[in-house]
Design an enzyme around this catalytic site. Structure first.
Site, PDB file in Angstrom:
ATOM      1  N   GLU A   1       0.850  -1.005  -0.024  1.00  0.00           N
ATOM      2  CA  GLU A   1       0.023  -0.152  -0.025  1.00  0.00           C
ATOM      3  C   GLU A   1       0.895   1.121  -0.011  1.00  0.00           C
ATOM      4  OE1 GLU A   1      -2.690   0.287   3.289  1.00  0.00           O
ATOM      5  OE2 GLU A   1      -3.975   2.280   2.397  1.00  0.00           O
TER       6      GLU A   1
ATOM      7  N   HIS B   1      -9.658  -4.233   9.685  1.00  0.00           N
ATOM      8  CA  HIS B   1      -9.734  -3.736   8.271  1.00  0.00           C
ATOM      9  C   HIS B   1     -10.034  -4.892   7.355  1.00  0.00           C
ATOM     10  CE1 HIS B   1      -7.985   0.049   7.445  1.00  0.00           C
ATOM     11  NE2 HIS B   1      -6.921   0.151   7.941  1.00  0.00           N
TER      12      HIS B   1
ATOM     13  N   GLY C   1       2.863   2.523  10.962  1.00  0.00           N
ATOM     14  CA  GLY C   1       2.349   1.702  11.998  1.00  0.00           C
ATOM     15  C   GLY C   1       2.368   0.139  11.781  1.00  0.00           C
ATOM     16  N   ALA C   2       1.478  -0.118  10.602  1.00  0.00           N
ATOM     17  CA  ALA C   2       1.243  -1.407  10.573  1.00  0.00           C
ATOM     18  C   ALA C   2       0.627  -1.555   9.172  1.00  0.00           C
ATOM     19  CB  ALA C   2       0.461  -1.947  11.396  1.00  0.00           C
ATOM     20  N   MET C   3       0.430  -2.702   8.926  1.00  0.00           N
ATOM     21  CA  MET C   3      -0.311  -2.728   7.470  1.00  0.00           C
ATOM     22  C   MET C   3      -1.299  -4.055   7.432  1.00  0.00           C
ATOM     23  SD  MET C   3      -0.855  -1.805   4.299  1.00  0.00           S
ATOM     24  CE  MET C   3      -2.024  -2.520   3.325  1.00  0.00           C
ATOM     25  N   GLU C   4      -2.348  -3.836   6.842  1.00  0.00           N
ATOM     26  CA  GLU C   4      -3.624  -4.826   6.865  1.00  0.00           C
ATOM     27  C   GLU C   4      -3.479  -5.968   5.927  1.00  0.00           C
ATOM     28  OE1 GLU C   4      -3.991  -1.611   6.307  1.00  0.00           O
ATOM     29  OE2 GLU C   4      -5.561  -1.380   4.839  1.00  0.00           O
ATOM     30  N   ASN C   5      -2.543  -6.450   5.249  1.00  0.00           N
ATOM     31  CA  ASN C   5      -2.316  -7.394   4.229  1.00  0.00           C
ATOM     32  C   ASN C   5      -3.277  -8.640   4.547  1.00  0.00           C
ATOM     33  OD1 ASN C   5      -0.176  -5.878   3.093  1.00  0.00           O
ATOM     34  ND2 ASN C   5       0.815  -6.826   4.908  1.00  0.00           N
TER      35      ASN C   5
ATOM     36  N   GLU D   1      -9.821   3.935   6.252  1.00  0.00           N
ATOM     37  CA  GLU D   1      -9.162   4.383   7.081  1.00  0.00           C
ATOM     38  C   GLU D   1      -9.923   5.118   8.308  1.00  0.00           C
ATOM     39  OE1 GLU D   1      -6.640   3.146   7.696  1.00  0.00           O
ATOM     40  OE2 GLU D   1      -5.813   2.431   6.031  1.00  0.00           O
TER      41      GLU D   1
ATOM     42  N   GLU E   1      -5.625  -2.953  12.509  1.00  0.00           N
ATOM     43  CA  GLU E   1      -5.355  -3.801  11.464  1.00  0.00           C
ATOM     44  C   GLU E   1      -6.190  -4.998  11.463  1.00  0.00           C
ATOM     45  OE1 GLU E   1      -3.557  -2.153   9.453  1.00  0.00           O
ATOM     46  OE2 GLU E   1      -2.746  -0.924  10.899  1.00  0.00           O
TER      47      GLU E   1
HETATM   48  N1  PHE Z   1      -3.122   0.979   5.803  1.00  0.00           N
HETATM   49  C1  PHE Z   1      -2.326   0.984   7.098  1.00  0.00           C
HETATM   50  C2  PHE Z   1      -3.319   1.375   8.258  1.00  0.00           C
HETATM   51  O1  PHE Z   1      -3.632   2.076   8.494  1.00  0.00           O
HETATM   52  C3  PHE Z   1      -1.121   2.420   6.743  1.00  0.00           C
HETATM   53  C4  PHE Z   1      -0.295   1.966   5.801  1.00  0.00           C
HETATM   54  C5  PHE Z   1      -0.392   2.689   4.838  1.00  0.00           C
HETATM   55  C6  PHE Z   1       0.771   1.247   6.134  1.00  0.00           C
HETATM   56  C7  PHE Z   1       0.702   2.761   3.680  1.00  0.00           C
HETATM   57  C8  PHE Z   1       1.932   1.216   4.976  1.00  0.00           C
HETATM   58  C9  PHE Z   1       1.786   2.041   3.900  1.00  0.00           C
HETATM   59  O2  PHE Z   1      -3.663   0.331   8.921  1.00  0.00           O
HETATM   60 ZN    ZN Z   2      -5.761   1.785   8.649  1.00  0.00          ZN
END
Ligand code: PHE
Ligand code: ZN
Length: 860
Positions: free
Chosen positions: A130, A310, A270-274, A329, A307
């Site tokens: 992302e 999400h 912070g983190a990523m919701e893959n 978001e 996360e």
């Molecule tokens: N989508 C992530 C979040 O808000 C944030 C994020 C954006 C992480 C871009 C990495 C790169 O949970």
């Molecule tokens: Zn988010």
């Protein structure tokens, strides 16, 4: 070939929301084969494209790339020699209705310092896609409205990468020749490329299970380096609580057999919701009481929840395009805020969230980077992961919830998830679903998505006959590119109290939807207005209110937020020297009453005792002199420290007697450090010793860091000793060493700028790790006395940092620009100095798209 990297040309093109067009092709399935190595990774992507019946037909298939060279491209198994490139994109011309595409690329993860795409961190490989990182892995329609089912085969040396993870479920694994092994993963849920993730490394897991409301047993794992395993308990417990809460509160159930979380030390955000494979900054996973503060624990819980939530708000229902970012978001921030409110104290959490909004989002909304929660245009989407899209976005949805009530709001969100499951949706889709499900008319409310700027509401009480009338006026300020704004519906919880009778009025919810409104409020001998209770609307209330009324609200209002707000208003008025403002004596008395109030728990007491920060104070004036504001604030602290010396000492002693694991412990630690801070202002000599004592006897990081923070304000041997001790004790722990840098950069001592320059040369300092870079320089940028030094030296240091960091990590560099972008709101001298630094950055050669966009907008 030209323009192959992430460092682009002078003026990147502007992308407009109104130009959205569906993609002409569908990609039902995508197969990826990764041959992994730290220096060389081979990627083979195979997919079949078919025509999208909902889009205008096209002969062209545009596959986005960023810094990639196609090693081999085939269409229907025929190799394309010298495939056509348009900038970084690969463009294929296709005549039929269905074609099989195969593309090979070669990557060097170890040289990827931008931390977007596939990169190496501490010997492991991981991805961040992302918003537009997938195009750094392979050529692909890298846009959120192209959903595909992924099959992934990954292989690599078993000694380097004993663990191989990807989205979805593992379907196969085994050994192959030459010490290599492989794993195959299948994610049954169609997803956009930004949710793709892969991790390969030497990791260990804390494992647990969760049984969903439908009876599905899910294997949970938190993957970290072996030495961090004993700091993962809180993350796992938070995950389980989140899963349960989302079932109970929003009816959302998890949908895969596994849920993996991986902690990495090099991460931009912070983190990523893959999907099924969250990747986290270690800062939001690792916590134990020796290394993490109470606030760190809460942050871990909040981000884990965010996360996880999400999975529905973002993954099952994703975004049509990046202009809709707040769709996932804003909604997910609201969901994590409500979760944390339920886990802890509702009012304390609400106050914390309002404080974040006011210190991060309000300045954005009143500055050169102001944008609506659903922006109309951008050059670099990474610059729009903002407090506006996230936090104001959450406030806007919270207003819908306040107007509908929680039960009807839930009907609206159920309808939204039902209607759009498996789709890439828009903010408009969300609003319509809430309208239909919650039975609200949100026609005018849509203004909140269109208009930037924090509305101002003037409130006045007028006595007519025996009754009191509330007169309200709203206005939405001009922002870059937007003027003459329409009034918006502003839901306000209000109550009219009677000071004479000591009587508290009943709460009601009114909606101010016109420019003006009059509300009859009944009789009261000495009416006192309580307004925007619970902070129902993200607006600024302007009112002329007697300090005695504020003291009454601070002591007696039945809405905890209103009590907090009254204290803040009292202090702001005093520090800004407003007419009718309360004296330092009034504030001392009000603070004394709060310390003595037996009905409060310490967590709430701590909120009421907190003085507004300098950033918030700067927001209240047209042209700020930060030094003067800082000094006024320090002066008030001193008055309070002297005037309430024995009360604060008593509070300190009472709190210090409460143990680490006592249920009252967190609140106690909070007020203890606040008391110490005020005592330090009143009697530095005594507080220096008290802080050293607190440090030496601390059995947790909250106390230890609190003591060290106070010591960092003193030029004493105690400060030097304890800083050295802290460093020695925690030198192996990156996250704690970040704190060590931050505490020193936040110091109020003169000479802090020189000290920061020295720290930048420290063996442990590096710009290549975002946490470390921020630990020193974000702290400096948020240290008002240091950053705003009249000579402009602080500005110069931040500008130098931006220039040095930009080629390494453009996203992280660009996040420092807003600090300099506040120049219009500064007194002349500083405004000129800040502008000059922005101009210097703008002139630099080869600036990234990220930084150049932010600098251009900031210069306006
Ligand atoms: N989508 C992530 C979040 O808000 C944030 C994020 C954006 C992480 C871009 C990495 C790169 O949970
Ligand atoms: Zn988010």
């Amino acid at each position: 070939m030209e323009n192959l990297s992430n460092t682009p040309t002078a003026q990147p093109p502007v992308i407009y929301r109104k130009d959205y067009q569906p993609f002409p092709w569908l990609l039902p399935e995508t197969e990826l084969v990764f041959n992994l190595g730290l220096e060389t990774t081979l990627v083979l992507a195979t997919f079949t494209v078919t025509r999208n019946p909902d889009a205008e037909a096209s002969q062209q298939l545009r596959l986005n790339g960023d810094g990639l060279t196609p090693a081999r491209v085939t269409v229907d198994d025929v190799t394309i020699e010298n495939p056509e490139m348009d900038g970084d994109d690969l463009v294929l011309t296709l005549s039929g209705d269905s074609h099989k595409i195969m593309i090979e690329t070669e990557l060097d993860p170890s040289s990827n310092t931008q931390l977007m795409g596939l990169y190496a961190s501490n010997g492991m490989l991981c991805t961040q896609c992302e918003a537009e990182g997938f195009r750094r892995i392979t050529f692909f329609p890298d846009r959120p409205d192209v959903l595909s089912t992924y099959w992934v085969h990954m292989s690599g040396p078993k000694d380097l990468f004993p663990v191989l993870l990807c989205n979805g479920n593992k379907v196969k694994e085994g050994d192959s020749v030459g010490g290599h092994h492989f794993a195959e993963w299948h994610d049954p849920w169609p997803k956009p490329s930004y949710l793709f993730a892969l991790v390969a490394g030497d990791l260990v897991a804390r494992e647990d299970t969760f049984t969903t409301m439908g009876g599905r047993e899910v294997d949970l794992a938190v993957w970290v380096r072996a030495e961090d395993l004993d700091r993962t308990e809180h993350a796992m417990a938070s995950l389980i609580r989140s899963m349960k809460w989302d079932e109970e509160t929003f009816g959302r159930e998890y949908d895969l057999d596994v849920y993996n979380i991986v902690a990495v030390s090099d991460f931009n955000m912070g983190a990523m919701e893959n999907k099924g494979l969250n990747v986290f900054n270690t800062k939001y996973v690792l916590a134990d009481s020796d290394t993490a503060t109470d606030a760190d624990f809460d942050a871990v819980e909040g981000v884990i929840a965010h996360e996880y939530f999400h999975n529905w708000s973002g993954n099952r229902v994703t975004c049509r395009d990046w202009f809709q970012l707040s769709l996932k978001e804003g909604f997910t921030v609201l969901r994590d805020q409500l979760f944390s409110q339920d886990m802890h104290s509702e009012s304390v959490k609400r106050i914390e969230d309002v404080r974040i909004l006011r210190s991060a989002q309000f300045p954005e909304d009143s500055g050169p980077l102001a944008h609506p929660i659903r922006p109309d245009s951008f050059r670099e989407i990474s610059n729009f992961y903002t407090a506006t899209v996230y936090n104001k976005g959450a406030e806007v949805i919270r207003m819908m919830r306040s107007m509908a009530g929680p039960e009807k709001f839930r009907k609206g969100t159920d309808l939204y998830f039902d209607r759009h499951d498996g789709e890439a949706a828009t903010c408009e889709d969300f609003i319509s679903a809430i309208e239909d499900g919650a039975e609200l008319d949100l026609t005018q409310f849509r203004g909140w998505y269109r208009q930037a700027g924090t509305p101002r509401v003037a409130a006045e009480l007028v006595q007519t006959g025996g009754t009191t009338e509330l007169r309200l006026t709203q206005s939405v300020p001009d922002t870059p590119g937007q003027s003459d704004k329409a009034p918006m519906p502003i839901p306000l919880k209000i109550a009219l109290h009677d000071r004479a009778a000591g009587k508290l009025g009943e709460e009601q919810l009114i909606v101010l939807s016109e420019a003006e409104m009059r509300v009859p409020l009944g009789e009261a001998a000495e009416p006192v207005l309580s307004i925007n209770r619970g902070f129902t609307a993200p607006v600024v209330i302007e009112r002329d209110i007697a300090s005695a009324d504020l003291a009454f609200l601070a002591a007696h209002d039945d809405d905890p937020f209103a009590r907090y707000e009254a204290m803040q208003e009292l202090v702001v008025g005093h520090l800004l020297g407003a007419e009718n403002a309360g004296s330092a004596q009034d504030i001392t008395e009000a603070m004394g009453a709060i310390i003595a109030d037996g009905s409060l728990d310490d967590s709430m007491r701590g909120e009421l005792m907190a003085l507004p920060g300098v950033t918030y104070l700067m927001e209240q004036v047209e042209k700020a002199d930060p030094t003067a504001l800082h000094e006024a604030r320090e002066g008030l602290k001193k008055t309070l420290g002297v005037g309430l010396r024995s009360e604060l000492a008593q509070l300190y002693d009472r709190a210090a007697a409460i143990g680490l694991d006592d249920p009252q412990g967190r609140g106690a630690r909070k007020v203890k450090t606040m008391a110490l801070g005020l005592l330090a202002a009143g009697d530095p000599g005594a507080a220096n010793l008290l802080a050293a004592h607190q440090y030496d006897h601390a059995d947790n990081m909250t106390d230890r860091q609190g003591a060290l923070m106070t010591l960092c304000g003193f030029d004493t041997p105690e400060r030097v000793d304890r800083l050295a001790d802290f460093y020695e004790r925690y030198r192996a722990n990156d996250l704690v060493i970040d704190k060590w840098f931050t505490l020193q950069a936040l110091s109020t001592l003169p000479g802090v700028l020189d000290h920061v320059r020295e720290l930048a040369k420290h063996a442990d300092f590096t710009l290549s790790n975002p946490n470390r870079a921020r630990s020193l320089y974000m702290a400096l940028a948020s240290n008002p006395a240091a950053f705003h030094t009249p000579s402009g030296e602080g500005y110069r240091m931040i500008a130098d940092l931006i220039l040095a960091l930009d080629p390494i990590n453009a996203q992280t560099a660009a996040r420092f620009v807003p600090a300099l972008g506040r120049w219009r709101r500064m007194e002349e001298g500083r405004a000129a100095l800040m502008r000059a630094e922005l101009e210097r950055i703008a002139k630099a050669e080869g600036l990234s798209r990220d930084t150049s966009e932010q600098v251009t907008r900031s210069l306006g």
